[in-house]
Design a protein around this motif. Sequence first.
Motif, mmCIF file in Angstrom:
data_model
loop_
_atom_site.group_PDB
_atom_site.id
_atom_site.type_symbol
_atom_site.label_atom_id
_atom_site.label_comp_id
_atom_site.label_asym_id
_atom_site.label_seq_id
_atom_site.Cartn_x
_atom_site.Cartn_y
_atom_site.Cartn_z
ATOM 1 N N TYR A 252 0.860 -1.192 0.000
ATOM 2 C CA TYR A 252 0.000 0.000 0.000
ATOM 3 C C TYR A 252 0.886 1.228 0.000
ATOM 4 O O TYR A 252 1.713 1.428 0.889
ATOM 5 C CB TYR A 252 -0.905 0.005 1.233
ATOM 6 N N ASP A 253 0.710 2.073 -1.003
ATOM 7 C CA ASP A 253 1.515 3.283 -1.164
ATOM 8 C C ASP A 253 0.677 4.491 -0.750
ATOM 9 O O ASP A 253 -0.321 4.824 -1.397
ATOM 10 C CB ASP A 253 1.962 3.419 -2.624
ATOM 11 N N PHE A 254 1.069 5.143 0.342
ATOM 12 C CA PHE A 254 0.272 6.237 0.880
ATOM 13 C C PHE A 254 0.170 7.416 -0.088
ATOM 14 O O PHE A 254 -0.772 8.216 0.006
ATOM 15 C CB PHE A 254 0.867 6.707 2.217
ATOM 16 N N HIS A 255 1.096 7.526 -1.008
ATOM 17 C CA HIS A 255 1.060 8.629 -1.965
ATOM 18 C C HIS A 255 0.145 8.311 -3.151
ATOM 19 O O HIS A 255 -0.699 9.143 -3.538
ATOM 20 C CB HIS A 255 2.473 8.933 -2.463
ATOM 21 N N TYR A 256 0.288 7.118 -3.709
ATOM 22 C CA TYR A 256 -0.432 6.775 -4.936
ATOM 23 C C TYR A 256 -1.781 6.093 -4.694
ATOM 24 O O TYR A 256 -2.607 6.030 -5.601
ATOM 25 C CB TYR A 256 0.422 5.862 -5.811
ATOM 26 N N ASP A 257 -2.006 5.578 -3.505
ATOM 27 C CA ASP A 257 -3.213 4.781 -3.260
ATOM 28 C C ASP A 257 -4.202 5.485 -2.348
ATOM 29 O O ASP A 257 -4.949 4.846 -1.591
ATOM 30 C CB ASP A 257 -2.821 3.422 -2.648
ATOM 31 N N GLN A 258 -4.251 6.808 -2.395
ATOM 32 C CA GLN A 258 -5.132 7.564 -1.503
ATOM 33 C C GLN A 258 -6.605 7.332 -1.791
ATOM 34 O O GLN A 258 -7.459 7.611 -0.949
ATOM 35 C CB GLN A 258 -4.805 9.054 -1.586
ATOM 36 N N ASP A 259 -6.918 6.812 -2.987
ATOM 37 C CA ASP A 259 -8.316 6.524 -3.303
ATOM 38 C C ASP A 259 -8.773 5.199 -2.690
ATOM 39 O O ASP A 259 -9.962 4.868 -2.742
ATOM 40 C CB ASP A 259 -8.524 6.493 -4.815
ATOM 41 N N LEU A 260 -7.832 4.450 -2.114
ATOM 42 C CA LEU A 260 -8.160 3.191 -1.440
ATOM 43 C C LEU A 260 -7.939 3.343 0.061
ATOM 44 O O LEU A 260 -7.056 4.089 0.495
ATOM 45 C CB LEU A 260 -7.287 2.053 -1.969
ATOM 46 N N ILE A 261 -8.734 2.619 0.838
ATOM 47 C CA ILE A 261 -8.581 2.626 2.292
ATOM 48 C C ILE A 261 -7.880 1.342 2.712
ATOM 49 O O ILE A 261 -8.272 0.244 2.294
ATOM 50 C CB ILE A 261 -9.938 2.738 2.994
ATOM 51 N N GLN A 262 -6.843 1.492 3.512
ATOM 52 C CA GLN A 262 -6.100 0.343 4.026
ATOM 53 C C GLN A 262 -6.650 -0.028 5.398
ATOM 54 O O GLN A 262 -6.673 0.786 6.318
ATOM 55 C CB GLN A 262 -4.613 0.690 4.143
#
Length: 328
Positions: A252-262
Amino acid sequence: MGSFVKLQQLRYLTAIVRNRLNISAAAESLYTSQPGISKQLRLLEEELGVELFSRNGKHLTEITPVGRQIIAKVENILREVNNIQILAEEYRDDRRGNLSIATTHTQARYVLPSIINIFRDRYPAVTLQIHQGSPAQIAELVLSGEVDFAIATEAMEFFNDLVMMPCYIWQRCVLVPQGHSLSKLECLTLADIAHYPLVTYVFGFTGRSQLDEAFRAAQLKPVVAFTATDADVIKTYVRLGMGVGIVARMAYDFHYDQDLIQLAAGHLFASNTTKIGFRRGTFLRCYMYDFMEIFSSHLTRDRVRLVEQARTPDEVSDLFSDVVLPVF
């Protein structure tokens, strides 16, 4: 062996075995011709006075009993020849050479970039190669001598000629789109996840077996809607609404995956240990020791040299009994 056996013939022989007795594939892997390999194989068998393979017409069908014994010796010979070449290179220039690594997409994409940056700064004259594959493919690449290191999570220690050392522990996470109902739960359970189709790794990749075992132990049978070897592909199909993603937390990449919730899932699935290893008997160059220590700080040169002397996986494990592995 007879006095006229050539190293090239031995290399052809092992290439045939690696390519499942397919001479055309062996020739392609060595950038040579099929007739050339077939001719050298016949000359080798004539020199030895035995058949190394059973045949059906022009096709090789299986390795003969004596062939198996000879091939095992040949592999040892070629291993030592390679070690001689490496040793000579080390004395000519210990900061120049090649380093090849076989690993999975998750390691290559999310773990190795920062490690390789540090290594390149120290050893700019070392050429790096990364090969991606399944755990079985990774093991085969190392065992055949095509690559120097294996980096993987699955149980590579089942391959007796591989020396595998623990590097770090990692956990999984659940990925859902913004606004998904699972993101509103205080504490996620396996039963909650099993209500939705899953998007996750192909079996045999990145600890997938432990994931399946967790659902079995809870007597749950979730629907696996889509599988891939690549965490980025998994995230793409979560975004498309195909299902709930389960990936390594490091993916999970906090920069590129902001549209997903971890969503944390470390309490739901067993942790996994990533290991790095090499073929037993490999001559390790100075920069190879350094790479391992950059990758995992407890893999000091002194500890790795003790590992090289260990004869069983249990002896290797004992050498790490005092190490607290980092968790990601």
